[in-house]
Write a protein that holds these residues in place. Structure first.
Motif, mmCIF file in Angstrom:
data_model
loop_
_atom_site.group_PDB
_atom_site.id
_atom_site.type_symbol
_atom_site.label_atom_id
_atom_site.label_comp_id
_atom_site.label_asym_id
_atom_site.label_seq_id
_atom_site.Cartn_x
_atom_site.Cartn_y
_atom_site.Cartn_z
ATOM 1 N N THR A 145 -16.046 79.192 -27.351
ATOM 2 C CA THR A 145 -15.071 80.076 -26.698
ATOM 3 C C THR A 145 -15.537 81.530 -26.656
ATOM 4 O O THR A 145 -15.463 82.191 -25.611
ATOM 5 C CB THR A 145 -13.711 79.997 -27.413
ATOM 6 O OG1 THR A 145 -13.207 78.662 -27.300
ATOM 7 C CG2 THR A 145 -12.710 80.957 -26.765
ATOM 8 N N THR A 146 -16.013 82.031 -27.781
ATOM 9 C CA THR A 146 -16.440 83.437 -27.832
ATOM 10 C C THR A 146 -17.569 83.698 -26.844
ATOM 11 O O THR A 146 -17.549 84.688 -26.105
ATOM 12 C CB THR A 146 -16.898 83.809 -29.246
ATOM 13 O OG1 THR A 146 -15.831 83.588 -30.164
ATOM 14 C CG2 THR A 146 -17.312 85.265 -29.309
ATOM 15 N N VAL A 149 -16.274 83.557 -23.216
ATOM 16 C CA VAL A 149 -15.530 84.776 -22.871
ATOM 17 C C VAL A 149 -16.496 85.922 -22.576
ATOM 18 O O VAL A 149 -16.312 86.682 -21.617
ATOM 19 C CB VAL A 149 -14.553 85.169 -24.003
ATOM 20 C CG1 VAL A 149 -13.982 86.560 -23.761
ATOM 21 C CG2 VAL A 149 -13.424 84.147 -24.097
ATOM 22 N N ALA A 150 -17.531 86.051 -23.390
ATOM 23 C CA ALA A 150 -18.540 87.087 -23.154
ATOM 24 C C ALA A 150 -19.229 86.869 -21.811
ATOM 25 O O ALA A 150 -19.504 87.823 -21.082
ATOM 26 C CB ALA A 150 -19.567 87.083 -24.283
ATOM 27 N N VAL A 213 -13.943 89.884 -27.508
ATOM 28 C CA VAL A 213 -14.969 89.095 -28.195
ATOM 29 C C VAL A 213 -14.955 89.363 -29.694
ATOM 30 O O VAL A 213 -15.077 88.440 -30.513
ATOM 31 C CB VAL A 213 -16.368 89.387 -27.608
ATOM 32 C CG1 VAL A 213 -17.460 88.793 -28.474
ATOM 33 C CG2 VAL A 213 -16.472 88.844 -26.191
ATOM 34 N N ARG A 215 -12.391 90.284 -31.474
ATOM 35 C CA ARG A 215 -11.198 89.624 -32.040
ATOM 36 C C ARG A 215 -11.419 88.128 -32.198
ATOM 37 O O ARG A 215 -11.035 87.531 -33.222
ATOM 38 C CB ARG A 215 -9.998 89.891 -31.136
ATOM 39 C CG ARG A 215 -8.728 89.169 -31.571
ATOM 40 C CD ARG A 215 -7.531 89.534 -30.750
ATOM 41 N NE ARG A 215 -7.102 90.909 -31.008
ATOM 42 C CZ ARG A 215 -5.983 91.446 -30.516
ATOM 43 N NH1 ARG A 215 -5.217 90.721 -29.695
ATOM 44 N NH2 ARG A 215 -5.669 92.681 -30.791
ATOM 45 N N LEU A 216 -12.037 87.505 -31.199
ATOM 46 C CA LEU A 216 -12.311 86.059 -31.270
ATOM 47 C C LEU A 216 -13.300 85.754 -32.399
ATOM 48 O O LEU A 216 -13.184 84.730 -33.064
ATOM 49 C CB LEU A 216 -12.872 85.567 -29.928
ATOM 50 C CG LEU A 216 -11.870 85.536 -28.761
ATOM 51 C CD1 LEU A 216 -12.604 85.201 -27.470
ATOM 52 C CD2 LEU A 216 -10.764 84.537 -29.028
ATOM 53 N N ASN A 217 -14.257 86.649 -32.619
ATOM 54 C CA ASN A 217 -15.231 86.457 -33.690
ATOM 55 C C ASN A 217 -14.563 86.497 -35.063
ATOM 56 O O ASN A 217 -14.936 85.752 -35.973
ATOM 57 C CB ASN A 217 -16.327 87.523 -33.619
ATOM 58 C CG ASN A 217 -17.441 87.136 -32.686
ATOM 59 O OD1 ASN A 217 -17.719 85.964 -32.513
ATOM 60 N ND2 ASN A 217 -18.085 88.122 -32.074
ATOM 61 N N LYS A 219 -11.614 85.579 -35.690
ATOM 62 C CA LYS A 219 -10.829 84.366 -35.888
ATOM 63 C C LYS A 219 -11.728 83.186 -36.270
ATOM 64 O O LYS A 219 -11.286 82.215 -36.821
ATOM 65 C CB LYS A 219 -10.047 84.022 -34.596
ATOM 66 C CG LYS A 219 -8.944 85.023 -34.283
ATOM 67 C CD LYS A 219 -8.205 84.619 -33.009
ATOM 68 C CE LYS A 219 -7.079 85.597 -32.683
ATOM 69 N NZ LYS A 219 -6.359 85.231 -31.454
#
Length: 219
Positions: A145-146, A149-150, A213, A215-217, A219
């Motif tokens: 996902t990360t 998104v990037a 990115v 924030r996703l990292n 998580k």
């Protein structure tokens, strides 16, 4: 350079057109490029759907479309765009070539993101008896996902630049404004404002993308 003489309503309209072109083309790019990137990954060597002929055909098509300069693609696709969108002008006429140019680029980014995943993810799914669809939806995409998104942010930024080039064929937006007023009528102030607006768009996308990115990292 007299900024007071600029038609700001026209600038605003052109900015909205650029945002619409970028938004719609990004949406269709994701809808086409994400499955294509996943398919490229799955059919590559040593993967779940290992299929050399299919992979090489898809890879060849992606490479061909990526190698064609966007300006040439805009012109070549005019007849197809008219059939598909009903016009080759404005936002509606700019979206098809934008998607055709960006979808292969995004697909290759997605493939690379999936290749960087730990091979143990796929192997664990196989050991549990998961099929390819379950592996993709429940393991690969969540893990990637990360990176995806990037890749979307990178593609969106590229589309902003592509949308500006679409002004050459009357695609509307800031690129069209810069061409008609900044270049053809020698209005340097309009050219400067359009460039600033494009830079601001790119910066906003980059800052938003970096924060998302990060924030996703976490998580």
């Amino acid at each position: 350079m007299m900024l007071a003489n600029i038609d700001w309503a026209l600038i605003g309209e052109a900015t909205i057109d650029t945002l619409l072109m970028t938004g719609f083309s990004l949406l269709f790019t994701i809808l086409i490029g994400l499955p294509l990137g996943i398919l490229l990954f799955l059919t590559s060597k040593h993967q779940m759907l290992d299929n050399g002929p299919v992979y090489h055909v898809l890879s060849f098509i992606v490479n061909v479309l990526r190698s064609v300069p966007f300006l040439i693609l805009l012109i070549v696709m005019i007849p197809f765009t008219r059939v598909l969108a009903g016009t080759s002008l404005g936002v509606q006429g700019a979206v098809p070539p934008l998607v055709v140019s960006a979808a292969p680029f995004f697909a290759r980014l997605v493939e690379n993101v999936l290749r960087e995943l730990d091979p143990g993810v796929s192997e664990a799914c196989r050991a549990m008896g998961a099929n390819s669809r379950q592996t993709v939806l429940l393991a690969l995409i969540p893990e990637a996902t990360t990176g995806i998104v990037a890749a979307i942010i990178v593609t969106a930024i590229a589309l902003v630049g592509y949308s500006a080039m679409s002004g050459v064929i009357g695609g509307g937006g800031l690129g069209d404004l810069a061409l008609r007023f900044g270049y053809q009528r020698y209005q340097t102030d309009v050219m400067v404002v359009t460039v600033v607006m494009l830079v601001v768009m790119v910066q906003v996308l980059q800052v938003f993308g970096d924060r998302l990115v990060a924030r996703l990292n976490r998580k």
